[in-house]
Design a protein around this motif. Structure first.
Motif, PDB file in Angstrom:
ATOM      1  N   VAL A  31       0.835  -1.195   0.000  1.00  0.00           N
ATOM      2  CA  VAL A  31       0.000   0.000   0.000  1.00  0.00           C
ATOM      3  C   VAL A  31       0.877   1.255   0.000  1.00  0.00           C
ATOM      4  CG1 VAL A  31      -1.701   1.331   1.326  1.00  0.00           C
ATOM      5  CG2 VAL A  31      -1.953  -1.151   1.093  1.00  0.00           C
ATOM      6  N   ILE A  32       1.909   1.282   0.808  1.00  0.00           N
ATOM      7  CA  ILE A  32       2.793   2.452   0.861  1.00  0.00           C
ATOM      8  C   ILE A  32       3.505   2.638  -0.474  1.00  0.00           C
ATOM      9  CG2 ILE A  32       4.833   3.449   1.969  1.00  0.00           C
ATOM     10  CD1 ILE A  32       2.237   3.635   3.621  1.00  0.00           C
ATOM     11  N   ASP A  33       3.915   1.545  -1.112  1.00  0.00           N
ATOM     12  CA  ASP A  33       4.529   1.654  -2.441  1.00  0.00           C
ATOM     13  C   ASP A  33       3.538   2.248  -3.443  1.00  0.00           C
ATOM     14  OD1 ASP A  33       6.942   0.639  -1.580  1.00  0.00           O
ATOM     15  OD2 ASP A  33       6.536  -1.412  -2.282  1.00  0.00           O
ATOM     16  N   ALA A  34       2.279   1.843  -3.356  1.00  0.00           N
ATOM     17  CA  ALA A  34       1.255   2.376  -4.261  1.00  0.00           C
ATOM     18  C   ALA A  34       1.021   3.860  -4.006  1.00  0.00           C
ATOM     19  CB  ALA A  34      -0.046   1.588  -4.105  1.00  0.00           C
ATOM     20  N   VAL A  35       1.016   4.259  -2.740  1.00  0.00           N
ATOM     21  CA  VAL A  35       0.855   5.675  -2.401  1.00  0.00           C
ATOM     22  C   VAL A  35       2.044   6.471  -2.938  1.00  0.00           C
ATOM     23  CG1 VAL A  35       0.772   7.354  -0.508  1.00  0.00           C
ATOM     24  CG2 VAL A  35      -0.616   5.278  -0.398  1.00  0.00           C
ATOM     25  N   ALA A  36       3.243   5.934  -2.771  1.00  0.00           N
ATOM     26  CA  ALA A  36       4.436   6.614  -3.287  1.00  0.00           C
ATOM     27  C   ALA A  36       4.382   6.752  -4.808  1.00  0.00           C
ATOM     28  CB  ALA A  36       5.694   5.863  -2.876  1.00  0.00           C
ATOM     29  N   ALA A  37       3.674   5.842  -5.467  1.00  0.00           N
ATOM     30  CA  ALA A  37       3.526   5.886  -6.931  1.00  0.00           C
ATOM     31  C   ALA A  37       2.376   6.803  -7.357  1.00  0.00           C
ATOM     32  CB  ALA A  37       3.303   4.485  -7.477  1.00  0.00           C
ATOM     33  N   GLY A  38       1.653   7.403  -6.384  1.00  0.00           N
ATOM     34  CA  GLY A  38       0.621   8.376  -6.721  1.00  0.00           C
ATOM     35  C   GLY A  38      -0.807   7.964  -6.428  1.00  0.00           C
ATOM     36  N   GLU A  39      -1.028   6.759  -5.935  1.00  0.00           N
ATOM     37  CA  GLU A  39      -2.395   6.312  -5.653  1.00  0.00           C
ATOM     38  C   GLU A  39      -2.879   6.844  -4.308  1.00  0.00           C
ATOM     39  OE1 GLU A  39      -3.433   2.220  -6.423  1.00  0.00           O
ATOM     40  OE2 GLU A  39      -1.551   1.964  -7.526  1.00  0.00           O
ATOM     41  N   THR A  40      -4.187   6.934  -4.163  1.00  0.00           N
ATOM     42  CA  THR A  40      -4.815   7.382  -2.925  1.00  0.00           C
ATOM     43  C   THR A  40      -5.729   6.272  -2.409  1.00  0.00           C
ATOM     44  OG1 THR A  40      -4.763   9.670  -3.650  1.00  0.00           O
ATOM     45  CG2 THR A  40      -6.299   9.147  -1.891  1.00  0.00           C
ATOM     46  N   PHE A  41      -5.739   6.082  -1.100  1.00  0.00           N
ATOM     47  CA  PHE A  41      -6.564   5.048  -0.472  1.00  0.00           C
ATOM     48  C   PHE A  41      -7.413   5.674   0.630  1.00  0.00           C
ATOM     49  CE2 PHE A  41      -2.960   2.764  -2.166  1.00  0.00           C
ATOM     50  CZ  PHE A  41      -3.500   1.592  -2.650  1.00  0.00           C
ATOM     51  N   VAL A  42      -8.642   5.180   0.756  1.00  0.00           N
ATOM     52  CA  VAL A  42      -9.496   5.515   1.888  1.00  0.00           C
ATOM     53  C   VAL A  42      -9.516   4.278   2.769  1.00  0.00           C
ATOM     54  CG1 VAL A  42     -11.830   6.063   2.650  1.00  0.00           C
ATOM     55  CG2 VAL A  42     -10.889   7.161   0.611  1.00  0.00           C
ATOM     56  N   VAL A  43      -9.060   4.426   4.003  1.00  0.00           N
ATOM     57  CA  VAL A  43      -9.001   3.311   4.952  1.00  0.00           C
ATOM     58  C   VAL A  43     -10.336   3.227   5.674  1.00  0.00           C
ATOM     59  CG1 VAL A  43      -7.783   2.336   6.932  1.00  0.00           C
ATOM     60  CG2 VAL A  43      -6.524   3.694   5.235  1.00  0.00           C
ATOM     61  N   THR A  44     -10.885   2.014   5.730  1.00  0.00           N
ATOM     62  CA  THR A  44     -12.170   1.817   6.403  1.00  0.00           C
ATOM     63  C   THR A  44     -12.001   0.907   7.615  1.00  0.00           C
ATOM     64  OG1 THR A  44     -12.741  -0.096   5.034  1.00  0.00           O
ATOM     65  CG2 THR A  44     -13.443   2.069   4.231  1.00  0.00           C
ATOM     66  N   ARG A  45     -12.849   1.147   8.595  1.00  0.00           N
ATOM     67  CA  ARG A  45     -12.941   0.262   9.763  1.00  0.00           C
ATOM     68  C   ARG A  45     -14.397  -0.145   9.873  1.00  0.00           C
ATOM     69  NH1 ARG A  45     -11.577   3.072  15.067  1.00  0.00           N
ATOM     70  NH2 ARG A  45      -9.445   2.918  14.312  1.00  0.00           N
ATOM     71  N   ASN A  46     -14.650  -1.430   9.776  1.00  0.00           N
ATOM     72  CA  ASN A  46     -16.022  -1.951   9.777  1.00  0.00           C
ATOM     73  C   ASN A  46     -16.854  -1.303   8.671  1.00  0.00           C
ATOM     74  OD1 ASN A  46     -15.454  -3.605  12.019  1.00  0.00           O
ATOM     75  ND2 ASN A  46     -15.912  -1.910  13.420  1.00  0.00           N
ATOM     76  N   GLY A  47     -16.205  -1.037   7.526  1.00  0.00           N
ATOM     77  CA  GLY A  47     -16.900  -0.469   6.382  1.00  0.00           C
ATOM     78  C   GLY A  47     -17.099   1.035   6.413  1.00  0.00           C
ATOM     79  N   VAL A  48     -16.655   1.688   7.500  1.00  0.00           N
ATOM     80  CA  VAL A  48     -16.822   3.136   7.647  1.00  0.00           C
ATOM     81  C   VAL A  48     -15.478   3.816   7.358  1.00  0.00           C
ATOM     82  CG1 VAL A  48     -17.388   4.985   9.264  1.00  0.00           C
ATOM     83  CG2 VAL A  48     -18.602   2.794   9.386  1.00  0.00           C
ATOM     84  N   PRO A  49     -15.429   4.791   6.439  1.00  0.00           N
ATOM     85  CA  PRO A  49     -14.175   5.489   6.159  1.00  0.00           C
ATOM     86  C   PRO A  49     -13.661   6.221   7.398  1.00  0.00           C
ATOM     87  CG  PRO A  49     -15.817   5.996   4.479  1.00  0.00           C
ATOM     88  CD  PRO A  49     -16.523   5.255   5.577  1.00  0.00           C
ATOM     89  N   VAL A  50     -12.363   6.013   7.702  1.00  0.00           N
ATOM     90  CA  VAL A  50     -11.768   6.663   8.878  1.00  0.00           C
ATOM     91  C   VAL A  50     -10.507   7.457   8.548  1.00  0.00           C
ATOM     92  CG1 VAL A  50     -12.714   5.026  10.553  1.00  0.00           C
ATOM     93  CG2 VAL A  50     -10.495   4.569   9.497  1.00  0.00           C
TER      94      VAL A  50
END
Length: 82
Positions: free
Chosen positions: A17-36
């Motif tokens: 995931v960190i490699d993907a972020v370094a390559a320019g991607e963005t992630f929304v992290v969820t906990r129990n399906g809720v974005p946090v």
């Protein structure tokens, strides 16, 4: 568009995931399906100084200013007395 990723997946595949972020991607992290949280690349820092060659190139691309006419315009508009 940001990819959704579960907290567990972030924990288990942190390096990927960190490699993907370094390559320019963005992630929304969820906990129990809720974005946090959102993981996104940090923009590169702004340059503090401009290289001389870059400044010369920018000046050459700008409009030509006739210094005599510019000074005459200033004298006509601005009082030279203090």
């Amino acid at each position: 568009m940001a990819q959704k990723i579960a907290q567990r997946e972030l924990r288990n595949d942190n390096a990927r995931v960190i490699d993907a972020v370094a390559a320019g991607e963005t992630f929304v992290v969820t906990r129990n399906g809720v974005p946090v949280a959102e993981l996104r690349p940090i923009p590169p820092p702004r340059r503090r100084f401009v290289a001389r060659a870059d400044l010369v190139a920018l000046g050459a691309a700008g409009p030509h200013i006739d210094l005599g006419r510019f000074r005459a315009d200033l004298d006509r508009v601005v009082s030279q007395r203090l």
